[in-house]
Design a protein around this motif. Structure first.
Motif, short mmCIF file in Angstrom:
data_model
loop_
_atom_site.label_atom_id
_atom_site.label_comp_id
_atom_site.label_asym_id
_atom_site.label_seq_id
_atom_site.Cartn_x
_atom_site.Cartn_y
_atom_site.Cartn_z
N ASN A 14 0.81 -1.21 0.00
CA ASN A 14 0.00 0.00 0.00
C ASN A 14 0.85 1.27 0.00
O ASN A 14 0.37 2.33 0.36
N TRP A 15 2.15 1.12 -0.36
CA TRP A 15 3.06 2.24 -0.52
C TRP A 15 3.44 2.91 0.80
O TRP A 15 3.80 4.08 0.84
N ASN A 16 3.32 2.15 1.88
CA ASN A 16 3.82 2.64 3.16
C ASN A 16 5.30 2.30 3.29
O ASN A 16 5.72 1.17 2.97
N ILE A 17 6.11 3.23 3.75
CA ILE A 17 7.53 2.96 3.95
C ILE A 17 7.68 1.92 5.05
O ILE A 17 7.07 2.01 6.11
N SER A 18 8.50 0.91 4.76
CA SER A 18 8.68 -0.19 5.69
C SER A 18 10.17 -0.41 5.93
O SER A 18 10.96 -0.49 4.98
N ALA A 19 10.53 -0.54 7.22
CA ALA A 19 11.93 -0.79 7.56
C ALA A 19 12.29 -2.25 7.44
O ALA A 19 13.44 -2.63 7.70
N SER A 20 11.34 -3.09 7.03
CA SER A 20 11.62 -4.53 6.96
C SER A 20 12.65 -4.86 5.89
O SER A 20 13.24 -5.95 5.91
N ALA A 21 12.83 -3.96 4.95
CA ALA A 21 13.82 -4.20 3.89
C ALA A 21 15.17 -3.60 4.21
O ALA A 21 16.07 -3.61 3.34
N ASP A 22 15.36 -3.09 5.43
CA ASP A 22 16.65 -2.48 5.78
C ASP A 22 17.79 -3.47 5.56
O ASP A 22 17.66 -4.68 5.84
N GLY A 23 18.88 -2.96 5.05
CA GLY A 23 20.04 -3.79 4.77
C GLY A 23 20.09 -4.31 3.35
O GLY A 23 21.14 -4.79 2.91
N LYS A 24 18.97 -4.27 2.65
CA LYS A 24 19.00 -4.70 1.25
C LYS A 24 19.73 -3.65 0.39
O LYS A 24 19.57 -2.45 0.60
N VAL A 25 20.50 -4.14 -0.55
CA VAL A 25 21.26 -3.25 -1.44
C VAL A 25 20.39 -2.85 -2.62
O VAL A 25 19.84 -3.70 -3.33
N THR A 36 27.07 8.71 -14.99
CA THR A 36 27.73 7.72 -14.15
C THR A 36 26.71 7.19 -13.16
O THR A 36 26.17 7.95 -12.34
N GLU A 37 26.43 5.89 -13.23
CA GLU A 37 25.43 5.32 -12.33
C GLU A 37 25.91 5.43 -10.90
O GLU A 37 27.11 5.25 -10.61
N PRO A 38 25.00 5.74 -9.98
CA PRO A 38 25.41 5.95 -8.58
C PRO A 38 25.82 4.69 -7.86
O PRO A 38 26.36 4.75 -6.75
N GLY A 39 25.56 3.51 -8.44
CA GLY A 39 25.95 2.27 -7.79
C GLY A 39 24.95 1.84 -6.73
O GLY A 39 23.87 2.42 -6.57
N GLY A 40 25.31 0.81 -5.97
CA GLY A 40 24.39 0.26 -4.97
C GLY A 40 24.61 0.86 -3.59
O GLY A 40 25.72 1.28 -3.24
N ASN A 41 23.53 0.89 -2.82
CA ASN A 41 23.60 1.34 -1.44
C ASN A 41 22.45 0.71 -0.67
O ASN A 41 21.42 0.33 -1.25
#
Length: 362
Positions: A14-25, A36-41
């Motif tokens: 439902n487009w709510n920001i979720s911290a469950s994906a924290d740590g994913k690149v 120049t692509e910014p790369g992963g973070n």
């Protein structure tokens, strides 16, 4: 060229920001082929920002975000406009503008031909080779120059909406022709630019050229050569060169039968003939008569039309060789310089009367 911030959020259905994906690149890719692509973070508290700097203007771009285990995210399209004009760009036939790329164009200048006009485009560009009408320099006056010292064309024009055109006609055949453009208004000026080297070939052969000792061929020059014929010595053999040339005296790779003759010396060789090889041949020639205005003519005699125009070399100075023998002229005889078959004289001795004095010339 201006950096802006793009924000990526990890969201639930439902487009709510979720911290469950924290740590994913998260990786970001844009549709700008030149940035120049910014790369992963990694996501932190469900979000991550990326710095984006587009280089290609004149179009719209979007970004795609990817992360393992999450559906891809797509941005809205945004428009990129050129920044202020700071440099000039030259486009020759064979080249195409490639905004945002490292050199601003693709392709290579195509081969040109002596005396063949071609059109060159000059653009005002931003630092990333986007055509630009921003800033205060894009409608300036620009000059086009070339390393062909014999070329002549309208060399300065005003940019109109960031673009102008030059019709160029080069004269000298060379593998290293190039053009340069510079801003000729008062400072500040846009940066100058030059083309890559390109080939200019000779055009069709139309005429012959004689190059004497003391002269040097100068393709593209109005006369095709520089210097003056060296002073020659009667009876001494010398070598000269004959070339088949285009209208601007560039040597053309042709085969043609050439006849060499002189109308000014009755006592040397009547004529010689040889074939041009790759447009050039040499002749050995000997004048026998000392005089200051000898001529030589080169004629195309192979009968293949159209014939190359005859070339007449004038102003050949031939001096006498060092004295080697004596000549006696009696009354009734006249000296004829160069006539070795008749001992350098004509006529017959007049009858003389015993006891009468007469003059003999030695």
């Amino acid at each position: 060229g201006i950096t802006f911030t793009l924000t990526v959020n990890g969201v639930d259905p439902n487009w709510n920001i979720s911290a469950s994906a924290d740590g994913k690149v998260v990786n970001i890719v844009t549709t700008d082929p030149n940035d120049t692509e910014p790369g992963g973070n990694t996501l932190s508290n469900g979000t991550r920002t990326f710095d984006i700097k587009n280089k290609t203007a004149g179009t719209v771009h979007k970004a795609t975000a990817t992360a393992s285990g999450l559906s891809d995210g797509y941005s809205a399209y945004w428009t990129v406009v050129a920044s202020a004009a700071v440099q000039l760009q030259i486009l020759c036939p064979g080249e195409t503008a490639d905004a945002g790329s490292s050199n601003g164009k693709s392709g290579s200048p195509s081969t040109q031909y002596s005396n063949g006009p071609f059109c060159v485009t000059v653009n005002s560009c931003d630092p990333y080779w986007n055509k630009s009408t921003a800033g205060g320099l894009y409608d300036t006056a620009v000059r086009l120059t070339t390393n062909d010292q014999y070329a002549s064309f309208v060399s300065s024009n005003n940019l109109q909406s960031g673009t102008t055109y030059f019709w160029v006609t080069l004269k000298k055949s060379t593998p290293t022709a190039h053009l340069s453009s510079d801003d000729i208004t008062t400072a500040p000026n846009m940066l100058s630019t030059s083309t890559a080297y390109f080939v200019v070939n000779s055009s069709n052969a139309v005429q012959l050229l004689i190059i004497m000792p003391g002269e040097t061929g100068q393709p593209g020059d109005a006369t095709g050569k520089s210097g003056a014929p060296a002073t020659l010595t009667a009876g001494t053999e010398f070598k000269l060169t004959v070339k088949g040339c285009d209208v601007n005296w560039n040597t053309v790779d042709i085969s043609a039968k050439v006849k060499l003759e002189t109308p000014s010396d009755d006592y040397d060789t009547a004529y010689k003939e040889d074939w041009l090889t790759a447009g050039t041949t040499t002749f050995l020639w000997t004048f026998k008569t000392a005089k200051s205005n000898h001529q030589l003519k080169a004629l195309d005699t192979d009968g293949n039309l159209p014939l190359l125009s005859t070339y007449t070399q004038t102003g050949i100075n031939v001096v006498a060789a060092p004295a080697a023998k004596l000549q006696i002229l009696l009354p009734g005889e006249t000296a004829v310089a160069g006539d070795t078959a008749n001992n350098g004289r004509t006529g017959s001795p007049s009858p003389q009367t015993a006891g009468n004095q007469f003059t003999v010339t030695a």
